[in-house]
Design an enzyme around this catalytic site. Structure first.
Site, PDB file in Angstrom:
ATOM      1  N   MET A 193      38.226  28.307  40.980  1.00  0.00           N
ATOM      2  CA  MET A 193      37.219  28.366  42.042  1.00  0.00           C
ATOM      3  C   MET A 193      35.943  29.035  41.528  1.00  0.00           C
ATOM      4  SD  MET A 193      39.285  28.766  45.580  1.00  0.00           S
ATOM      5  CE  MET A 193      39.593  30.520  45.511  1.00  0.00           C
ATOM      6  N   GLU A 245      37.797  37.111  32.549  1.00  0.00           N
ATOM      7  CA  GLU A 245      38.676  37.002  31.375  1.00  0.00           C
ATOM      8  C   GLU A 245      40.030  36.354  31.700  1.00  0.00           C
ATOM      9  OE1 GLU A 245      38.623  37.620  27.944  1.00  0.00           O
ATOM     10  OE2 GLU A 245      36.471  37.529  28.316  1.00  0.00           O
ATOM     11  N   GLY A 246      40.498  36.501  32.951  1.00  0.00           N
ATOM     12  CA  GLY A 246      41.742  35.847  33.337  1.00  0.00           C
ATOM     13  C   GLY A 246      41.599  34.339  33.220  1.00  0.00           C
ATOM     14  N   HIS A 247      40.521  33.796  33.793  1.00  0.00           N
ATOM     15  CA  HIS A 247      40.261  32.361  33.672  1.00  0.00           C
ATOM     16  C   HIS A 247      40.093  31.964  32.201  1.00  0.00           C
ATOM     17  CE1 HIS A 247      38.303  33.140  37.780  1.00  0.00           C
ATOM     18  NE2 HIS A 247      39.240  32.261  38.067  1.00  0.00           N
ATOM     19  N   GLN A 268      41.899  25.334  51.536  1.00  0.00           N
ATOM     20  CA  GLN A 268      42.888  26.388  51.338  1.00  0.00           C
ATOM     21  C   GLN A 268      42.469  27.717  51.954  1.00  0.00           C
ATOM     22  OE1 GLN A 268      42.535  26.033  46.937  1.00  0.00           O
ATOM     23  NE2 GLN A 268      42.671  28.249  46.919  1.00  0.00           N
ATOM     24  N   SER A 309      40.347  39.505  39.096  1.00  0.00           N
ATOM     25  CA  SER A 309      40.232  38.569  40.205  1.00  0.00           C
ATOM     26  C   SER A 309      38.759  38.436  40.565  1.00  0.00           C
ATOM     27  CB  SER A 309      40.992  39.114  41.418  1.00  0.00           C
ATOM     28  OG  SER A 309      40.586  38.426  42.591  1.00  0.00           O
ATOM     29  N   SER A 310      38.358  37.221  40.936  1.00  0.00           N
ATOM     30  CA  SER A 310      36.970  37.041  41.389  1.00  0.00           C
ATOM     31  C   SER A 310      36.706  37.929  42.594  1.00  0.00           C
ATOM     32  CB  SER A 310      36.728  35.581  41.763  1.00  0.00           C
ATOM     33  OG  SER A 310      37.109  34.729  40.699  1.00  0.00           O
TER      34      SER A 310
HETATM   35  P1  AMP Z   1      40.994  31.146  41.013  1.00  0.00           P
HETATM   36  O1  AMP Z   1      39.617  30.843  40.490  1.00  0.00           O
HETATM   37  O2  AMP Z   1      41.142  32.530  41.542  1.00  0.00           O
HETATM   38  O3  AMP Z   1      41.518  30.080  41.936  1.00  0.00           O
HETATM   39  O4  AMP Z   1      41.948  31.109  39.749  1.00  0.00           O
HETATM   40  C1  AMP Z   1      41.999  29.985  38.899  1.00  0.00           C
HETATM   41  C2  AMP Z   1      43.168  30.138  37.962  1.00  0.00           C
HETATM   42  O5  AMP Z   1      43.020  31.328  37.193  1.00  0.00           O
HETATM   43  C3  AMP Z   1      44.511  30.267  38.698  1.00  0.00           C
HETATM   44  O6  AMP Z   1      45.504  29.552  37.988  1.00  0.00           O
HETATM   45  C4  AMP Z   1      44.761  31.750  38.642  1.00  0.00           C
HETATM   46  O7  AMP Z   1      46.133  32.090  38.699  1.00  0.00           O
HETATM   47  C5  AMP Z   1      44.180  32.108  37.293  1.00  0.00           C
HETATM   48  N1  AMP Z   1      43.873  33.544  37.252  1.00  0.00           N
HETATM   49  C6  AMP Z   1      43.129  34.253  38.137  1.00  0.00           C
HETATM   50  N2  AMP Z   1      43.112  35.556  37.812  1.00  0.00           N
HETATM   51  C7  AMP Z   1      43.875  35.686  36.703  1.00  0.00           C
HETATM   52  C8  AMP Z   1      44.259  36.777  35.881  1.00  0.00           C
HETATM   53  N3  AMP Z   1      43.859  38.026  36.138  1.00  0.00           N
HETATM   54  N4  AMP Z   1      45.048  36.532  34.814  1.00  0.00           N
HETATM   55  C9  AMP Z   1      45.485  35.271  34.546  1.00  0.00           C
HETATM   56  N5  AMP Z   1      45.151  34.194  35.275  1.00  0.00           N
HETATM   57  C10 AMP Z   1      44.361  34.390  36.333  1.00  0.00           C
END
Ligand code: AMP
Length: 280
Positions: A30, A35-37, A61, A185-186
């Protein structure tokens, strides 16, 4: 790197890549990348010929009173981060192209969405599975990368893919954390300085529970009490939605904890809902 907005154009590009024998790696997001992404993007780069990142804040969602309108967005910054990681395509569709007025089809997995986050976010996972199946059909990935941060989401998508014979490998990737343990997290952007200090108690509770499990405690009630007590030390955690020990596949609550069970938590800090989990 190319930015593609039209679903049809993205699908044509993907089908041509497949015809040319390229393996497509896909990272759905999204946006407001961190860094997670990027850890997912790097893994996708290693394992595929072409990497597609989607950036789409999926209205389907979000609940009525959730944060769809204020969800953080910074497309320019996301683009430069993706460029730096040598992403090949960003798929950046509009909501009206993804959900035209005559849209009438939804994908729903049974049971798994009824627990944990699903209890507090009715319809959320139906929105997730619907958009993810659409994205898979558009991007045609061989491999799709999801974070274990959203553990329930990962399990639901794996279930959907298996049940509907979707030809994609769904790959779960480890949670990336800030140096003090907070899962990236964003939504962390919403936190004030004081809220950010309270947020660290979430991972602290999970780490402590895991350590206590490793020292031999198996009684889930005791493990939960311990975790909840740590969360209660955080002055700005105003609601603990759940703190559960669940089976890693069925997501059913456990009474006796076992290795590889998942400890999952959701809290509200101010108006920000944060989730995290750890594998025992
Ligand atoms: P989002 O943009 O929050 O929908 O996340 C997109 C993808 O990145 C999803 O598969 C999340 O699980 C993953 N994601 C988000 N935060 C993290 C994180 N801290 N570590 C690993 N993956 C992450």
């Amino acid at each position: 790197m190319e930015v593609v907005k039209s679903p049809l154009e993205m699908q044509n590009i993907a089908l041509n890549l497949k015809k040319a024998g390229k393996r497509i790696g896909f990272v759905p997001t999204m946006g407001y990348l961190h860094e997670g992404h990027l850890s997912l993007v790097r893994r996708a780069k290693q394992e595929n010929d072409v990497v597609v990142v989607s950036i789409f804040v999926n209205p389907l969602q979000f609940g009525k009173n959730e944060d769809l309108d204020r969800y953080p967005r910074d497309f320019e910054r996301d683009c430069s981060l993706c460029e730096r990681e040598k992403v090949d395509y960003i798929f950046y569709p509009s909501a009206s192209d993804m959900y035209p007025e005559d849209f009438k089809t939804y994908v729903e997995v049974k049971d798994l969405p009824d627990v944990l986050c699903g209890k507090f976010r009715p319809g959320h996972f139906r929105g997730v599975t619907t958009v993810v199946l659409k994205l898979f059909n558009i991007v045609q990935p061989d491999n799709a990368y999801f974070g274990e941060k959203d553990y329930q989401q990962l399990k639901i998508i794996q279930r959907m893919v298996k049940d509907l014979n979707v030809p994609v490998n769904v790959i779960g990737c480890p949670i990336v954390r800030e140096p003090d343990g907070l899962a990236m997290s964003s939504r962390n952007k919403y936190l004030s300085e004081e809220e950010r200090k309270s947020a660290v108690f979430i991972s602290k509770a999970l780490f402590q529970v895991k350590e206590t499990f490793e020292r031999g405690e198996r009684d889930v009630n005791k493990l939960k009490d311990m975790g909840i007590n740590i969360l209660k030390q955080a002055p700005l955690i105003r609601e603990i939605q759940y703190f559960e020990v669940v089976h890693p596949e069925s997501l059913e609550p456990k009474e006796i904890a076992e290795s590889s069970d998942v400890v999952a938590v959701a809290v509200y800090i101010g108006n920000t809902r944060l989730i995290d989990n750890i594998r025992l």
